[in-house]
Design an enzyme around this catalytic site. Structure first.
Site, PDB file in Angstrom:
ATOM      1  N   LYS A  11       0.957  -1.204  -0.005  1.00 60.23           N
ATOM      2  CA  LYS A  11       0.045   0.068  -0.059  1.00 60.23           C
ATOM      3  C   LYS A  11       0.916   1.347   0.010  1.00 60.23           C
ATOM      4  O   LYS A  11       2.142   1.383   0.080  1.00 60.23           O
ATOM      5  CB  LYS A  11      -0.972  -0.112   1.475  1.00 60.23           C
ATOM      6  CG  LYS A  11      -2.044  -1.188   1.241  1.00 60.23           C
ATOM      7  CD  LYS A  11      -2.752  -1.176   2.312  1.00 60.23           C
ATOM      8  CE  LYS A  11      -3.837  -1.892   2.398  1.00 60.23           C
ATOM      9  NZ  LYS A  11      -5.113  -1.921   3.343  1.00 60.23           N
ATOM     10  N   TYR A  51     -13.003  -1.604  -3.381  1.00 59.45           N
ATOM     11  CA  TYR A  51     -13.322  -1.815  -1.891  1.00 59.45           C
ATOM     12  C   TYR A  51     -14.888  -1.551  -1.549  1.00 59.45           C
ATOM     13  O   TYR A  51     -15.285  -1.392  -0.738  1.00 59.45           O
ATOM     14  CB  TYR A  51     -12.545  -0.745  -0.919  1.00 59.45           C
ATOM     15  CG  TYR A  51     -11.010  -1.232  -0.710  1.00 59.45           C
ATOM     16  CD1 TYR A  51     -10.924  -2.072  -0.101  1.00 59.45           C
ATOM     17  CD2 TYR A  51      -9.995  -0.534  -1.126  1.00 59.45           C
ATOM     18  CE1 TYR A  51      -9.461  -2.470   0.456  1.00 59.45           C
ATOM     19  CE2 TYR A  51      -8.779  -0.924  -1.046  1.00 59.45           C
ATOM     20  CZ  TYR A  51      -8.407  -1.736  -0.071  1.00 59.45           C
ATOM     21  OH  TYR A  51      -7.113  -2.206   0.000  1.00 59.45           O
ATOM     22  N   ARG A  87      -2.852 -14.243   4.949  1.00 59.58           N
ATOM     23  CA  ARG A  87      -3.044 -13.657   5.957  1.00 59.58           C
ATOM     24  C   ARG A  87      -2.644 -13.835   7.214  1.00 59.58           C
ATOM     25  O   ARG A  87      -2.267 -12.705   8.059  1.00 59.58           O
ATOM     26  CB  ARG A  87      -4.751 -14.254   6.081  1.00 59.58           C
ATOM     27  CG  ARG A  87      -5.615 -13.820   4.931  1.00 59.58           C
ATOM     28  CD  ARG A  87      -5.991 -12.257   4.876  1.00 59.58           C
ATOM     29  NE  ARG A  87      -6.654 -11.483   5.999  1.00 59.58           N
ATOM     30  CZ  ARG A  87      -7.200 -10.536   5.922  1.00 59.58           C
ATOM     31  NH1 ARG A  87      -7.470  -9.765   4.584  1.00 59.58           N
ATOM     32  NH2 ARG A  87      -7.590  -9.916   7.091  1.00 59.58           N
ATOM     33  N   THR A  93      -5.505  -6.541  10.889  1.00 59.44           N
ATOM     34  CA  THR A  93      -5.595  -5.159  10.195  1.00 59.44           C
ATOM     35  C   THR A  93      -4.996  -4.248  11.092  1.00 59.44           C
ATOM     36  O   THR A  93      -4.194  -3.281  10.473  1.00 59.44           O
ATOM     37  CB  THR A  93      -7.149  -5.097  10.536  1.00 59.44           C
ATOM     38  OG1 THR A  93      -7.870  -6.176   9.518  1.00 59.44           O
ATOM     39  CG2 THR A  93      -7.658  -3.736   9.383  1.00 59.44           C
ATOM     40  N   ARG A 104       2.388  -6.459   8.872  1.00 61.81           N
ATOM     41  CA  ARG A 104       1.985  -5.312   9.615  1.00 61.81           C
ATOM     42  C   ARG A 104       2.544  -4.996  10.745  1.00 61.81           C
ATOM     43  O   ARG A 104       2.615  -3.709  11.098  1.00 61.81           O
ATOM     44  CB  ARG A 104       0.211  -5.401   9.569  1.00 61.81           C
ATOM     45  CG  ARG A 104      -0.423  -5.432   8.333  1.00 61.81           C
ATOM     46  CD  ARG A 104      -1.810  -5.938   8.354  1.00 61.81           C
ATOM     47  NE  ARG A 104      -2.360  -5.565   6.990  1.00 61.81           N
ATOM     48  CZ  ARG A 104      -3.811  -6.034   6.911  1.00 61.81           C
ATOM     49  NH1 ARG A 104      -4.087  -6.847   7.646  1.00 61.81           N
ATOM     50  NH2 ARG A 104      -4.304  -5.622   5.743  1.00 61.81           N
ATOM     51  N   ASN A 114      -2.002   0.292   6.684  1.00 59.81           N
ATOM     52  CA  ASN A 114      -1.515  -1.030   7.199  1.00 59.81           C
ATOM     53  C   ASN A 114      -0.634  -1.583   6.097  1.00 59.81           C
ATOM     54  O   ASN A 114      -0.605  -3.009   6.502  1.00 59.81           O
ATOM     55  CB  ASN A 114      -2.621  -1.558   7.633  1.00 59.81           C
ATOM     56  CG  ASN A 114      -3.475  -2.097   6.686  1.00 59.81           C
ATOM     57  OD1 ASN A 114      -3.401  -1.502   5.722  1.00 59.81           O
ATOM     58  ND2 ASN A 114      -4.764  -2.610   7.245  1.00 59.81           N
ATOM     59  N   HIS A 117      -2.217  -5.339   1.440  1.00 62.25           N
ATOM     60  CA  HIS A 117      -3.345  -5.767   1.442  1.00 62.25           C
ATOM     61  C   HIS A 117      -3.280  -7.426   1.236  1.00 62.25           C
ATOM     62  O   HIS A 117      -2.217  -7.733   0.457  1.00 62.25           O
ATOM     63  CB  HIS A 117      -4.129  -5.364   0.181  1.00 62.25           C
ATOM     64  CG  HIS A 117      -5.504  -6.127  -0.302  1.00 62.25           C
ATOM     65  ND1 HIS A 117      -6.742  -5.970   0.581  1.00 62.25           N
ATOM     66  CD2 HIS A 117      -5.715  -7.114  -1.112  1.00 62.25           C
ATOM     67  CE1 HIS A 117      -7.680  -6.781  -0.034  1.00 62.25           C
ATOM     68  NE2 HIS A 117      -6.871  -7.486  -1.213  1.00 62.25           N
ATOM     69  N   GLU A 128     -10.122 -10.572  -7.353  1.00 60.06           N
ATOM     70  CA  GLU A 128      -8.876  -9.317  -7.205  1.00 60.06           C
ATOM     71  C   GLU A 128      -7.887  -9.625  -8.062  1.00 60.06           C
ATOM     72  O   GLU A 128      -7.401  -8.689  -8.859  1.00 60.06           O
ATOM     73  CB  GLU A 128      -8.474  -9.342  -5.830  1.00 60.06           C
ATOM     74  CG  GLU A 128      -9.734  -8.985  -4.676  1.00 60.06           C
ATOM     75  CD  GLU A 128      -9.245  -8.924  -3.341  1.00 60.06           C
ATOM     76  OE1 GLU A 128     -10.347  -8.611  -2.531  1.00 60.06           O
ATOM     77  OE2 GLU A 128      -7.931  -9.321  -2.853  1.00 60.06           O
TER      78      GLU A 128
HETATM   79  P1  IDP Z   1      -8.006  -6.266   6.082  1.00 52.79           P
HETATM   80  O1  IDP Z   1      -7.439  -5.443   5.153  1.00 52.79           O
HETATM   81  O2  IDP Z   1      -7.361  -6.697   7.367  1.00 52.79           O
HETATM   82  O3  IDP Z   1      -8.770  -7.500   5.271  1.00 52.79           O
HETATM   83  P2  IDP Z   1     -10.770  -4.803   5.988  1.00 52.79           P
HETATM   84  O4  IDP Z   1     -11.363  -4.947   7.227  1.00 52.79           O
HETATM   85  O5  IDP Z   1     -11.057  -5.752   5.111  1.00 52.79           O
HETATM   86  O6  IDP Z   1      -9.148  -5.400   6.644  1.00 52.79           O
HETATM   87  O7  IDP Z   1     -10.680  -3.340   5.824  1.00 52.79           O
HETATM   88  C1  IDP Z   1      -9.969  -3.087   4.720  1.00 52.79           C
HETATM   89  C2  IDP Z   1      -8.951  -1.785   4.637  1.00 52.79           C
HETATM   90  O8  IDP Z   1      -9.615  -0.767   5.206  1.00 52.79           O
HETATM   91  C3  IDP Z   1      -8.034  -2.070   5.773  1.00 52.79           C
HETATM   92  O9  IDP Z   1      -6.799  -3.040   5.514  1.00 52.79           O
HETATM   93  C4  IDP Z   1      -7.353  -0.558   6.224  1.00 52.79           C
HETATM   94  O10 IDP Z   1      -6.647  -0.226   5.335  1.00 52.79           O
HETATM   95  C5  IDP Z   1      -8.686  -0.132   6.088  1.00 52.79           C
HETATM   96  N1  IDP Z   1      -9.439   0.118   7.396  1.00 52.79           N
HETATM   97  C6  IDP Z   1     -10.047  -1.102   7.902  1.00 52.79           C
HETATM   98  N2  IDP Z   1     -10.647  -0.438   9.178  1.00 52.79           N
HETATM   99  C7  IDP Z   1     -10.410   0.753   9.347  1.00 52.79           C
HETATM  100  C8  IDP Z   1     -10.848   1.620  10.345  1.00 52.79           C
HETATM  101  O11 IDP Z   1     -11.433   1.675  11.458  1.00 52.79           O
HETATM  102  N3  IDP Z   1     -10.439   3.109   9.846  1.00 52.79           N
HETATM  103  C9  IDP Z   1      -9.712   3.392   8.848  1.00 52.79           C
HETATM  104  N4  IDP Z   1      -9.362   2.459   7.859  1.00 52.79           N
HETATM  105  C10 IDP Z   1      -9.721   0.994   8.106  1.00 52.79           C
HETATM  106 MG    MG Z   2     -10.060  -7.313   4.018  1.00 55.77          MG
END
Ligand code: IDP
Ligand code: MG
Length: 140
Positions: A11, A51, A87, A93, A104, A114, A117, A128
């Protein structure tokens, strides 16, 4: 096919902090083969579509803004059990909750920024991979 496939992005925060090389090293050290890869910058339209599942979440526009803020590295990775093992390699996350020595934990700035992805199911991995790469761009 040697194993199955998952999709990743390094990212904008991790590209900006010059961690492309460190993250690719962790990925290949963990046994993943890179089947396709490119440096690119997402358009707002692409990020919104990628997204879309999060479109009702309060952080959706922040996420789209962040993911379009600079270059990313998109890649297709192959390994046995690729989706689940990747994962595990990336960690939770929120980097504050990510296990030690995960990507991460080492390189993410925050829950939003973070570093990487990883697809969350084999079905989404296939969607994807196809979103970012044509068959002709996948090697082997
Ligand atoms: P993941 O990437 O671990 O699968 P997801 O819940 O699918 O997590 O969320 C997608 C992306 O959205 C995260 O990787 C992060 O960049 C962003 N994100 C998730 N939760 C938050 C939040 O509470 N605040 C801001 N950004 C968030
Ligand atoms: Mg996700």
């Amino acid at each position: 096919m040697a194993g199955n496939r998952t999709f990743t992005m390094i990212k904008p925060d991790a590209v900006e902090s010059k961690n492309i090389g460190n993250i690719l090293q962790m990925i290949t050290d963990a046994g993943f083969s890179i089947k396709a890869m490119k440096l690119t910058q997402l358009t707002v339209e692409q990020a919104k579509k990628f997204y879309e599942v999060h479109s009702e979440r309060p952080f959706y526009m922040e996420l789209v803004e962040y993911m379009t803020s600079g270059p990313i590295v998109a890649a297709i990775l192959e390994k046995d059990n690729a989706m689940a093992d990747f994962r595990t390699l990336i960690g939770a996350t929120d980097p504050a909750e990510a296990a030690p020595n995960t990507i991460r934990a080492k390189y993410a700035e925050s829950k939003a920024k973070n570093a990487v992805h990883g697809s969350d199911s084999d079905e989404n991995a296939a969607i994807e991979c196809a979103f970012h790469f044509s068959d002709a761009e996948i090697v082997g």
